[in-house]
Design an enzyme around this catalytic site. Sequence first.
Site, short mmCIF file in Angstrom:
data_model
loop_
_atom_site.label_atom_id
_atom_site.label_comp_id
_atom_site.label_asym_id
_atom_site.label_seq_id
_atom_site.Cartn_x
_atom_site.Cartn_y
_atom_site.Cartn_z
N ASN A 159 0.03 62.56 -4.02
CA ASN A 159 -0.87 63.78 -3.78
C ASN A 159 -2.37 63.24 -3.92
OD1 ASN A 159 -1.27 63.56 -6.41
ND2 ASN A 159 -0.04 65.15 -6.85
N TYR A 206 5.07 53.82 -5.88
CA TYR A 206 5.24 55.39 -6.41
C TYR A 206 5.90 55.93 -5.52
CZ TYR A 206 3.55 59.78 -7.92
OH TYR A 206 3.33 60.85 -8.49
N ASP A 263 10.92 56.77 11.40
CA ASP A 263 10.61 57.20 10.28
C ASP A 263 11.92 57.16 9.39
OD1 ASP A 263 8.19 58.41 10.71
OD2 ASP A 263 8.67 60.37 10.89
N GLN A 276 -1.26 59.61 -14.13
CA GLN A 276 -0.74 58.81 -15.32
C GLN A 276 -0.04 57.59 -15.12
OE1 GLN A 276 -0.22 61.86 -14.55
NE2 GLN A 276 1.83 62.83 -15.07
N GLN A 333 5.31 65.62 13.70
CA GLN A 333 4.18 65.32 12.90
C GLN A 333 3.37 66.55 12.35
OE1 GLN A 333 3.80 61.90 11.50
NE2 GLN A 333 5.63 62.16 12.48
N SER A 374 -1.06 62.29 8.77
CA SER A 374 -0.03 61.66 9.49
C SER A 374 -0.72 62.24 10.91
CB SER A 374 1.43 62.04 9.33
OG SER A 374 2.32 61.45 10.24
N HIS A 425 1.15 56.98 15.27
CA HIS A 425 2.35 56.73 16.29
C HIS A 425 2.02 57.31 17.77
CE1 HIS A 425 3.88 58.84 12.22
NE2 HIS A 425 4.55 58.12 12.37
N GLU A 436 -27.19 22.58 1.71
CA GLU A 436 -27.45 23.73 1.25
C GLU A 436 -28.12 23.77 -0.40
OE1 GLU A 436 -23.35 25.34 1.21
OE2 GLU A 436 -23.47 25.46 3.30
N HIS A 454 -22.58 20.25 -6.52
CA HIS A 454 -21.67 20.16 -5.44
C HIS A 454 -21.74 18.45 -4.91
CE1 HIS A 454 -21.33 24.29 -5.70
NE2 HIS A 454 -20.18 24.27 -4.83
N HIS A 471 4.08 67.89 8.84
CA HIS A 471 3.70 66.94 7.48
C HIS A 471 2.82 67.80 6.89
CE1 HIS A 471 6.20 63.43 7.30
NE2 HIS A 471 5.84 63.24 8.63
#
Lengths: 427, 427
Positions: free
Chosen positions: A206, A121, A353, A183, A251, A229, A320, A407, A412, A254
Amino acid sequence: MIRIVAAKDFTPVSAVDQSYEKERDIVLDMINQIRQHGDAALQAFTRRFDGVDLTDFRIPQHVYAAAYQQVTPQFTEALREAIQNIRRYHEAQRRQSYMLLDEHGTTLGQLIRPLQRVGVYVPGGTAAYPSTVLMNVIPAQVAGVPEIVVVTPPDKEGNVHPGVLVALQELGIQEAYRVGGAQAVAALAYGTESIRPVDKIVGPGNIYVALAKQAVFGKVSIESIAGPSDILVVADDTADPEYVAADLLSQAEHGELSQAILVTPSSRLAEQTAYALEQQLARLPRQEIAAASIRNRGAIIITSDLAEAIEMANRIAPEHLELIVEEPDPWLARIVNAGAIFVGTYSTEPVGDYFCGTNHVLPTEGTARFSSPLNVDDFLKKTSLVRYSKTALLQHGEKIIALAESEGLEAHANAVRIRLQKEDDKL
Amino acid sequence: MIRIVAAKDFTPVSAVDQSYEKERDIVLDMINQIRQHGDAALQAFTRRFDGVDLTDFRIPQHVYAAAYQQVTPQFTEALREAIQNIRRYHEAQRRQSYMLLDEHGTTLGQLIRPLQRVGVYVPGGTAAYPSTVLMNVIPAQVAGVPEIVVVTPPDKEGNVHPGVLVALQELGIQEAYRVGGAQAVAALAYGTESIRPVDKIVGPGNIYVALAKQAVFGKVSIESIAGPSDILVVADDTADPEYVAADLLSQAEHGELSQAILVTPSSRLAEQTAYALEQQLARLPRQEIAAASIRNRGAIIITSDLAEAIEMANRIAPEHLELIVEEPDPWLARIVNAGAIFVGTYSTEPVGDYFCGTNHVLPTEGTARFSSPLNVDDFLKKTSLVRYSKTALLQHGEKIIALAESEGLEAHANAVRIRLQKEDDKL
């Protein structure tokens, strides 16, 4: 404006922890729509949220060439060099399957193979970042993922950010779609007529994209949900306050929930950095965002010595961490929790970055305690391989039966016993 | 009883997908109680759910020695050999940090280091499995995790399963607590007066444990939430139907939602396996569970050839895949999606559950498409390291600025620019 506090008085400010119930309901409904109506729902959501009516989501080949005309040659050249650097750094993360043999004819192995199909994305609009393409696609390519598909929202004319298009073309991405939002995540997870489903979805977005990734987790894999960040600078009296201030702001710009912290035993550096911060803030285009971030979550923490500063850094576990001190090496091994460590005056965080080769997708919000930067492993999966010989089973069968019976798992035990008995009958 | 279907008619049956809303509310409340009241809440929950009043949760040293008297010498010996095998297999997964240098003085690295403190949940009661201890603790030990803490619920007398105690002792676990359920997970995540918090929680448990792990995810890391176990056997006419039936039942006995599937081009094998299944079921102590599993989700799928069988296996992406065919090797590389592959007549799945060395914590419910067996990587984290020299920054600074500006992140550009300008001023 930035608060200056003694280490003992520092309490971290969390990013606001909203529940997003309304948004989650919207996202769950959107995912259902995509599952039920496929492309028709994708088209409707694209019309509603992106303001454009698309019937064909695939980005047509001809727009890529045109995109190069819309960026500077400097950009393209820098991008190409960044790609080389990122590829080189991640290639060192490639892994081999392994195999162990023993004298009874047992072969054990761990096959390491790429995921088959991955979706990336890439946000659009004002947060359309070509660097996002590089950082998410290259590790998948180095892992050997045969199908990498990119989704990114179109603008009102149905266009995609030219820098993003150039990045896709430079990386040889063949399959990219002009769809975004929850979507797009739903389409990648469940598939539509025009988009086949993937095994993993990576990339930032977002709150709707984040909630959609969370909702489809399990159906597909996701890398993580990134928080705001953050940066933490550990510096001593030798650090340049203007550099420190600039790095904190890199930073802070951001988002309003970003966290920028200086930890230092030097009260001189603390005061001069606070001053430089004000000066530089005034000249920033995104000053409102950066100022809010500094006000909300920024801090300068005064410690009694560097040891205490490193301890504080480990407690905060920053995304960072810059280490700007006279002699960094003795402190390096003591930094246990950090996504990325930038050492020395010239290792300013934007180097990582964009360009040097390390990945900029890093663990945020203290998760560096247990999480890692995005890397090639995120696109590989392992499969165990067991080849047990008759000799081996005859030799060890009774032990396996003893363990299974301890067990209470008789079926088994029986799977082994039935073989031992038949082999015995043959004698 | 088991359904026999042609490949084209097969539709997989999902494990029931309950929402568990009531249970989730209970668990969230329990977590809050532990966060607010610590040990007092832990004590109250242990009294309520385990029926025992404990003031000291730590398992005292003296009980370990006594536990050896309660297990058979065969068990202890088999356990020791299993530990050696599991350790050997996982040691091949160890990793090294790496470092790349270039001629401009850039050093990039990836530090690979263990998590600091890990919690392992070991179920109690009828599902108290010593093998759980081995499979979850050994990879953490091989990774080098310095603090491994185990929690396991006590019985009504405050005792812990002797097989589990022996396993803990054999692995040298020093810190183990008699607490279980969601309260134990909450204590590991948030800490109480007597249990310090961890960075990651691994291990299986009932629905309350699973929901608690899900709820604390983010505060700590978790490995995954295991679904019901499953097995898929790909076999041809050369396979022994009694072995195939026994192997299917070994997973069916785990729970009513377990999934056992045979895929074969041989209708003779299909029929004979169905018959053997009935015969063996009648003799199993856990026959009710196994029968329900076979009825609910079991299937024998007839394919036109082995290629179609492998294709079907990849679509289902089983946790355990057994390949019992005359010539397995040509098919191996075509198995893309599987947690573990068991090759040949003698590689019955319990070999991997208990003894040979591979991990029995495997991706369930089709997640082998993108997930891996539990392994050493699950207990390691990576940190990027960037050392950029002045030479390197002077050479590449303008490119970094170009990339930052293309994204409108001026403070990022400024962190580089301010350094270039100062260096320029010095000339």
